[in-house]
Design a protein around this motif. Structure first.
Motif, PDB file in Angstrom:
ATOM      1  N   LEU A 102       6.468  10.852  23.303  1.00  0.00           N
ATOM      2  CA  LEU A 102       6.182  12.087  22.574  1.00  0.00           C
ATOM      3  C   LEU A 102       5.283  13.020  23.388  1.00  0.00           C
ATOM      4  O   LEU A 102       5.513  14.237  23.441  1.00  0.00           O
ATOM      5  CB  LEU A 102       5.523  11.771  21.232  1.00  0.00           C
ATOM      6  N   LEU A 103       4.258  12.439  24.005  1.00  0.00           N
ATOM      7  CA  LEU A 103       3.331  13.249  24.802  1.00  0.00           C
ATOM      8  C   LEU A 103       4.016  13.846  26.030  1.00  0.00           C
ATOM      9  O   LEU A 103       3.806  15.015  26.368  1.00  0.00           O
ATOM     10  CB  LEU A 103       2.125  12.409  25.215  1.00  0.00           C
ATOM     11  N   GLU A 104       4.833  13.052  26.689  1.00  0.00           N
ATOM     12  CA  GLU A 104       5.523  13.542  27.881  1.00  0.00           C
ATOM     13  C   GLU A 104       6.546  14.611  27.518  1.00  0.00           C
ATOM     14  O   GLU A 104       6.695  15.599  28.239  1.00  0.00           O
ATOM     15  CB  GLU A 104       6.150  12.382  28.638  1.00  0.00           C
ATOM     16  N   GLU A 105       7.229  14.462  26.386  1.00  0.00           N
ATOM     17  CA  GLU A 105       8.160  15.493  25.926  1.00  0.00           C
ATOM     18  C   GLU A 105       7.413  16.794  25.631  1.00  0.00           C
ATOM     19  O   GLU A 105       7.910  17.880  25.936  1.00  0.00           O
ATOM     20  CB  GLU A 105       8.911  15.023  24.687  1.00  0.00           C
ATOM     21  N   ALA A 106       6.233  16.682  25.052  1.00  0.00           N
ATOM     22  CA  ALA A 106       5.434  17.874  24.760  1.00  0.00           C
ATOM     23  C   ALA A 106       5.022  18.569  26.058  1.00  0.00           C
ATOM     24  O   ALA A 106       5.072  19.804  26.150  1.00  0.00           O
ATOM     25  CB  ALA A 106       4.202  17.499  23.934  1.00  0.00           C
ATOM     26  N   GLN A 107       4.638  17.786  27.056  1.00  0.00           N
ATOM     27  CA  GLN A 107       4.268  18.372  28.346  1.00  0.00           C
ATOM     28  C   GLN A 107       5.452  19.086  28.983  1.00  0.00           C
ATOM     29  O   GLN A 107       5.303  20.191  29.498  1.00  0.00           O
ATOM     30  CB  GLN A 107       3.741  17.311  29.305  1.00  0.00           C
ATOM     31  N   VAL A 108       6.611  18.443  28.958  1.00  0.00           N
ATOM     32  CA  VAL A 108       7.823  19.051  29.526  1.00  0.00           C
ATOM     33  C   VAL A 108       8.137  20.351  28.791  1.00  0.00           C
ATOM     34  O   VAL A 108       8.599  21.317  29.396  1.00  0.00           O
ATOM     35  CB  VAL A 108       9.015  18.061  29.467  1.00  0.00           C
ATOM     36  N   GLY A 109       7.856  20.378  27.498  1.00  0.00           N
ATOM     37  CA  GLY A 109       8.075  21.577  26.698  1.00  0.00           C
ATOM     38  C   GLY A 109       7.034  22.659  26.932  1.00  0.00           C
ATOM     39  O   GLY A 109       7.081  23.711  26.290  1.00  0.00           O
ATOM     40  N   GLY A 110       6.077  22.411  27.811  1.00  0.00           N
ATOM     41  CA  GLY A 110       5.093  23.425  28.160  1.00  0.00           C
ATOM     42  C   GLY A 110       3.811  23.397  27.353  1.00  0.00           C
ATOM     43  O   GLY A 110       2.945  24.255  27.534  1.00  0.00           O
ATOM     44  N   ARG A 111       3.659  22.416  26.487  1.00  0.00           N
ATOM     45  CA  ARG A 111       2.423  22.345  25.700  1.00  0.00           C
ATOM     46  C   ARG A 111       1.336  21.637  26.502  1.00  0.00           C
ATOM     47  O   ARG A 111       1.615  20.704  27.249  1.00  0.00           O
ATOM     48  CB  ARG A 111       2.653  21.609  24.391  1.00  0.00           C
TER      49      ARG A 111
END
Length: 87
Positions: A19-28
């Motif tokens: 979840l955290l890595e997906e958020a980072q990839v999404g620019g958050r």
């Protein structure tokens, strides 16, 4: 801790990382309300209760915390990613 319990905790921590890595990839860069709620739910499945609010925290810092929890679960000394990357 028995093997099924250990596996359940490991899977919950893996999901937090995802979840955290997906958020980072999404620019958050910071945890928002929905992400914080989801992380808290998975952490509870891992037998971890967040001592403080996750919302507003930097994602990279929470990633470090999850990696540390995984290392503890595996019986390893936690490695601080900030020492490796200098951030």
């Amino acid at each position: 801790m028995n093997a099924p319990e250990h596996r359940t905790r490991q899977l919950a921590l893996d999901r937090c990382l995802q979840l955290l890595e997906e958020a980072q990839v999404g620019g958050r860069t910071r945890i928002d309300g929905p992400l914080g709620a989801s992380l808290r739910r998975h952490l509870e499945h891992a037998g971890v209760i967040a001592d403080h609010r996750l919302e507003g925290r930097r994602i990279d810092r929470v990633l470090d915390d999850i990696f540390s929890l995984q290392a503890q679960l595996l019986g390893q000394a936690p490695e601080d990613r900030r020492q490796r990357t200098g951030t």
